[in-house]
Write an enzyme that holds these catalytic residues in place. Sequence first.
Site, PDB file in Angstrom:
ATOM      1  N   GLY A 100      15.167  20.793  38.881  1.00 16.02           N
ATOM      2  CA  GLY A 100      13.838  21.188  39.214  1.00 16.02           C
ATOM      3  C   GLY A 100      12.606  21.703  38.238  1.00 16.02           C
ATOM      4  N   GLU A 107      19.358  18.141  30.036  1.00  9.33           N
ATOM      5  CA  GLU A 107      20.337  19.034  30.565  1.00  9.33           C
ATOM      6  C   GLU A 107      21.519  18.505  30.819  1.00  9.33           C
ATOM      7  OE1 GLU A 107      17.644  21.795  33.569  1.00  9.33           O
ATOM      8  OE2 GLU A 107      18.928  19.963  33.746  1.00  9.33           O
TER       9      GLU A 107
END
EC number: 5.3.1.6
Length: 228
Positions: A100, A107
């Site tokens: 988001g 990540e």
Amino acid sequence: MTQDELKALVAQAAADYVKQEVPEGAVLGVGTGSTANLFIDAVAAFKDRFAGAVSSSEASTRRLQQHGFKVLDLNEVDDIPVYVDGADEIDASGAMIKGGGGALTREKIVASVAGRFVCIADGSKLVETMGAFPLPVEVIPMARAAVARQVAALGGQPRLRMNKDGGIYKTDNGNVILDVSGLKITDPRGLEQSINQIPGVVTVGLFALRGANVLLLGTGEGVQRTDY
């Protein structure tokens, strides 16, 4: 408790976790987003225990540096015992939707290197079936229309992520993001593999093949820990 208070609660719990579980002199993996920011703020109180941190975004790098952390390039690091990050949704198996905040690729890279993934989230993020939160897909710009068609063929409704000023959103890697709604994700591992195989996709924001090892969930009754 408000959502912000729950985020602060789990951020402090994660700081306590790494203080206890991560050896002194080790490198800490740090994620991106509002909950990860609170974790950075909390863990800064004992930052000198760590050799440094590997960050999953330029935004987290700036916040870490503001607190005096040494931020290391992943290519300089052999071992990350623990990676701490939030999630947009997480299911009972520890599979997550992330991205988001737009940092899904970095990540996923840092998480893949880490020994343990500690997910920190408020109680609203734990769901029975993922898909209510639009699934981010990072895409090479020239492939966005082709990828959108193939994602639509899987039953999704892709939308190109835009900035508030009306421009096309770009990731730290210079790519675009398709946010895909309308998916009921009953097979997270299978869908992750299927979308990642579409030419032009950098990665999808499903973290199922490498899900969470530990969930620290903020609830009105306190922090609940789940080990997967």
